[in-house]
Design an enzyme around this catalytic site. Structure first.
Site, mmCIF file in Angstrom:
data_model
loop_
_atom_site.group_PDB
_atom_site.id
_atom_site.type_symbol
_atom_site.label_atom_id
_atom_site.label_comp_id
_atom_site.label_asym_id
_atom_site.label_seq_id
_atom_site.Cartn_x
_atom_site.Cartn_y
_atom_site.Cartn_z
ATOM 1 N N ALA A 240 52.812 51.122 1.987
ATOM 2 C CA ALA A 240 52.469 51.715 3.284
ATOM 3 C C ALA A 240 53.063 50.922 4.440
ATOM 4 O O ALA A 240 53.543 51.505 5.414
ATOM 5 C CB ALA A 240 50.950 51.811 3.433
ATOM 6 N N ASP A 241 53.049 49.597 4.346
ATOM 7 C CA ASP A 241 53.571 48.786 5.451
ATOM 8 C C ASP A 241 55.056 49.040 5.675
ATOM 9 O O ASP A 241 55.536 48.987 6.803
ATOM 10 C CB ASP A 241 53.289 47.303 5.228
ATOM 11 C CG ASP A 241 53.970 46.751 3.998
ATOM 12 O OD1 ASP A 241 53.889 47.384 2.935
ATOM 13 O OD2 ASP A 241 54.597 45.687 4.097
ATOM 14 N N GLN A 242 55.794 49.356 4.627
ATOM 15 C CA GLN A 242 57.221 49.655 4.759
ATOM 16 C C GLN A 242 57.447 51.002 5.437
ATOM 17 O O GLN A 242 58.367 51.160 6.224
ATOM 18 C CB GLN A 242 57.899 49.654 3.383
ATOM 19 C CG GLN A 242 57.792 48.336 2.655
ATOM 20 C CD GLN A 242 58.487 47.211 3.402
ATOM 21 O OE1 GLN A 242 59.616 47.381 3.850
ATOM 22 N NE2 GLN A 242 57.815 46.099 3.553
ATOM 23 N N HIS B 31 48.169 43.251 5.472
ATOM 24 C CA HIS B 31 49.578 43.228 5.865
ATOM 25 C C HIS B 31 49.932 44.491 6.652
ATOM 26 O O HIS B 31 50.613 44.422 7.669
ATOM 27 C CB HIS B 31 50.470 43.090 4.626
ATOM 28 C CG HIS B 31 51.903 42.869 4.952
ATOM 29 N ND1 HIS B 31 52.400 41.638 5.309
ATOM 30 C CD2 HIS B 31 52.938 43.725 4.993
ATOM 31 C CE1 HIS B 31 53.700 41.750 5.559
ATOM 32 N NE2 HIS B 31 54.042 43.009 5.364
ATOM 33 N N HIS C 87 50.648 48.877 -1.025
ATOM 34 C CA HIS C 87 51.718 47.886 -0.869
ATOM 35 C C HIS C 87 53.018 48.491 -0.339
ATOM 36 O O HIS C 87 53.901 47.752 0.083
ATOM 37 C CB HIS C 87 51.965 47.162 -2.193
ATOM 38 C CG HIS C 87 50.736 46.478 -2.709
ATOM 39 N ND1 HIS C 87 50.140 45.411 -2.057
ATOM 40 C CD2 HIS C 87 49.972 46.723 -3.788
ATOM 41 C CE1 HIS C 87 49.073 45.032 -2.723
ATOM 42 N NE2 HIS C 87 48.948 45.810 -3.778
#
Length: 75
Positions: A20-22, A43, A18
């Site tokens: 990783a996308d950031q 995502h 959760h």
């Protein structure tokens, strides 16, 4: 939460799925980096596609096993 935390700790990765996308966006802006994570969420995969449309460089993902993925962001 406990199950997800145990899965994260057992994988020995830098960040969870959760977060990783950031990291993808920040690393693309800084033109590079490498991190390990749990298998990517949908995502994160969408973020990779979106980043590729707006920024040069390449994001490569290498699945090491069922619990660990290495993501390399190139400039």
């Amino acid at each position: 939460v406990v199950t997800e935390t145990r899965r994260y700790l057992a994988a020995g990765v830098v960040t969870g799925e959760h977060s990783a996308d950031q990291l993808l966006v920040q690393m693309a802006l800084m033109k590079g980096g490498v991190f390990s994570t749990l298998p990517l969420s949908r995502h994160s995969q969408t973020n990779i596609d979106t980043i590729g449309k707006f920024m040069p460089g390449r994001i490569r993902c290498h699945r090491e096993n069922d619990r660990r993925v290495t993501v390399e962001v190139g400039g």
